[in-house]
Design an enzyme around this catalytic site. Structure first.
Site, PDB file in Angstrom:
ATOM      1  N   TYR A 385      18.339  13.040 -56.972  1.00  0.00           N
ATOM      2  CA  TYR A 385      19.207  12.252 -56.107  1.00  0.00           C
ATOM      3  C   TYR A 385      18.413  11.673 -54.933  1.00  0.00           C
ATOM      4  O   TYR A 385      18.552  10.517 -54.578  1.00  0.00           O
ATOM      5  CB  TYR A 385      20.401  13.071 -55.591  1.00  0.00           C
ATOM      6  N   GLU A 386      17.552  12.522 -54.329  1.00  0.00           N
ATOM      7  CA  GLU A 386      16.713  12.042 -53.220  1.00  0.00           C
ATOM      8  C   GLU A 386      15.868  10.844 -53.668  1.00  0.00           C
ATOM      9  O   GLU A 386      15.731   9.839 -52.992  1.00  0.00           O
ATOM     10  CB  GLU A 386      15.761  13.154 -52.758  1.00  0.00           C
ATOM     11  N   LEU A 387      15.298  11.001 -54.855  1.00  0.00           N
ATOM     12  CA  LEU A 387      14.452   9.961 -55.394  1.00  0.00           C
ATOM     13  C   LEU A 387      15.221   8.664 -55.576  1.00  0.00           C
ATOM     14  O   LEU A 387      14.806   7.596 -55.138  1.00  0.00           O
ATOM     15  CB  LEU A 387      13.867  10.434 -56.728  1.00  0.00           C
TER      16      LEU A 387
END
Ligand SMILES: *[C@@H]1O[C@H](CO)[C@@H](O)[C@H](O)[C@H]1NC(C)=O
Ligand SMILES: *[C@@H]1O[C@H](CO)[C@@H](O)[C@H](O)[C@H]1NC(C)=O
Length: 472
Positions: A385-387
């Site tokens: 998700y961060e990516l």
């Protein structure tokens, strides 16, 4: 076979036919009374060029020269270089001269009486016996006064140190001489060479003689001297002078100046190529030096809190221990303590509880860079998700730049989202535990280069200056 000889009488017309083109080069001319006749001055330059200079014709009488003009006689016409007689009479015999500026020329005219009973004049008749069916060549034995071609004074443009060939040509008789006069009081110049005389027979039975004077490696001594060429026979003499003048408008670049110029140009090009090469190789160092020297800071006005959000695999299993330690300990130690950046590390900076996804999204929005510590097992759902959030910011909104750190060698990037491959390859930094420890190593320099420029340096302990050691 018996050939009968018959006497063939040939009478020779001693005056030149009244063609405008032919000038009167002979000194002694015989004309027949009652015929139209003219004298024409042999000029080296076309008549129209000398319109401005006054032309005078004289007849030399026993009491001195008499100026000829239109009122002299109704039979006499003056047309520039031409003196015309319509017709010539016995009384016209005598000596004539032409004057134009400094040029003068003279002729002796002998007008002979016309025979009352025949169509030719006995005095000028020559008899010759020829055989029938044989060819006959009629040679005119009249000698001309040698005449040099071209102007009387020939100014030749030369360059010092160069060679020149002066061509002196004359129209003359077979036995006439043409020569150069190159002697001066103190002897002959060693660099002046006279060539052979070449002779070509003209269609009128005269000779075109040429002789070349070759002057090698011209020096100043050759400049103030008249190289005279003379053509002469018993009837007369003609001389012309060649003067050498230095050509000033075309100054050549001397050879050594040219060579030096070339060397300087080559050296400058080589230095420029070297500078560009060095600039490309040490681009990172130069940019870091420039940032440091100028005190550049691009973090002041963008309203963001963090310099970088660090994304890494958070499950702290034994096999990922090094990766975890790198993200949570090594990165902050170097970037924060040594170089004064402010990182956002989720595990450290976020208070547990609350909506993780929203939290991450807003933290990435508040960061200037997204540092992704890549490894084969990176793609867990949370970091994914961060990516993706970071990629969205980077590629769509262009608000964040992504820095990829390849922590363990990854030959195959297929597990990464397609959009990550659009990022420039040089943004992928390879961590090498053995080489990347020192603050001065290429790894940290490259990382600083990708981080935003920031002026503030933290006060740090002396111990912090020592190389970072990675816990294992
Ligand atoms: C010199 O000038 C004459 C007349 O213009 C020409 O016929 C002759 O070829 C010239 N000689 C050389 C060597 O150029
Ligand atoms: C060349 O001719 C000029 C003009 O006729 C004369 O003044 C000069 O003395 C001559 N020079 C030589 C070296 O014969």
């Amino acid at each position: 076979m018996h050939c009968r000889e018959i006497p063939l009488t040939v009478w020779v017309l001693m005056f030149i036919s009244a063609s405008e083109e032919t000038c009167t080069s002979r000194l002694h001319i015989t004309a027949v009374e009652g015929e139209p006749f003219y004298l024409k001055y042999c000029s080296s330059s076309p008549e129209h060029e000398k319109k401005s200079t006054t032309i005078k014709w004289y007849k030399n009488e026993s009491h001195g020269p008499v100026d000829l003009n239109l009122s002299s006689s109704p039979r006499i016409l003056l047309r520039g270089y031409v003196l015309e007689f319509w017709p010539v009479e016995l009384t016209d015999s005598g000596s004539y001269s032409f004057q134009m500026g400094n040029d003068t020329h003279g002729w002796k005219l002998n007008v002979i009486p016309r025979s009352k009973h025949s169509c030719f004049t006995e005095k000028v008749v020559t008899s010759k016996a020829v055989e029938v069916k044989k060819s006959l060549q009629i040679a005119y034995h009249s000698n001309i006064i040698p005449a040099l071609l071209g102007p009387k004074i020939d100014k030749v443009k030369v360059k010092l140190g160069k060679d020149i060939e002066l061509n002196c040509s004359a129209l003359l008789n077979e036995k006439d001489v043409i020569y150069w006069n190159t002697w001066r009081k103190n002897g002959k110049d060693p660099n002046v060479h006279e060539g052979e005389v070449t002779r070509i027979r003209t269609s009128e039975g005269k000779w075109l003689a040429s002789t070349i004077l070759r002057i090698e490696n011209i020096n100043t001594r050759n400049l103030n001297f008249a190289y005279n060429c003379t053509a002469v026979n018993q009837g007369g003499i003609d001389t012309k002078s060649f003067l050498l003048l230095v050509e000033e408008d075309m100054v050549d670049i001397p050879g050594h100046v040219f060579t030096r110029g070339m060397i300087v140009a080559v050296v400058i090009s080589v230095v420029a190529v070297c500078l560009v090469t060095v600039g490309v190789i040490y681009r990172v160092d130069l940019v870091l030096f420039y940032r440091h020297f100028m005190g550049r800071d691009e973090t002041l006005t963008d309203g963001k809190t963090y310099d970088a959000f660090v994304s890494y695999l958070k499950e702290c299993q034994p096999e990922h221990g090094e990766e975890h330690a790198f993200a949570v300990e090594t990165l902050p130690r170097v970037l924060e303590k040594h170089f004064g950046y402010k990182l956002c590390i989720f595990e450290r900076d976020v208070v547990p509880g609350g909506a993780v996804v929203d939290e991450i999204h807003s933290l990435i929005e508040k960061s200037r860079r997204l540092i992704i510590v890549l490894s084969k097992s990176y793609m867990s759902s949370e970091v994914r998700y961060e990516l993706e959030s970071g990629l969205h910011e980077a590629l769509v909104e262009r608000k964040i730049k992504i820095i990829l750190i390849e922590f363990t060698p990854i030959g195959d990037f297929r597990f990464l989202p397609q959009s990550l491959k659009l990022l420039k390859s040089h943004r992928v930094l390879k961590w090498k535990a053995d080489k990347s420890l020192s603050y001065n190593s290429r790894f940290w320099k490259n990382l600083l280069y990708l981080m935003p420029a920031k002026a503030v340096k933290p006060c740090r302990d002396e111990s912090e200056v020592l190389p970072v050691l990675l816990k294992s």
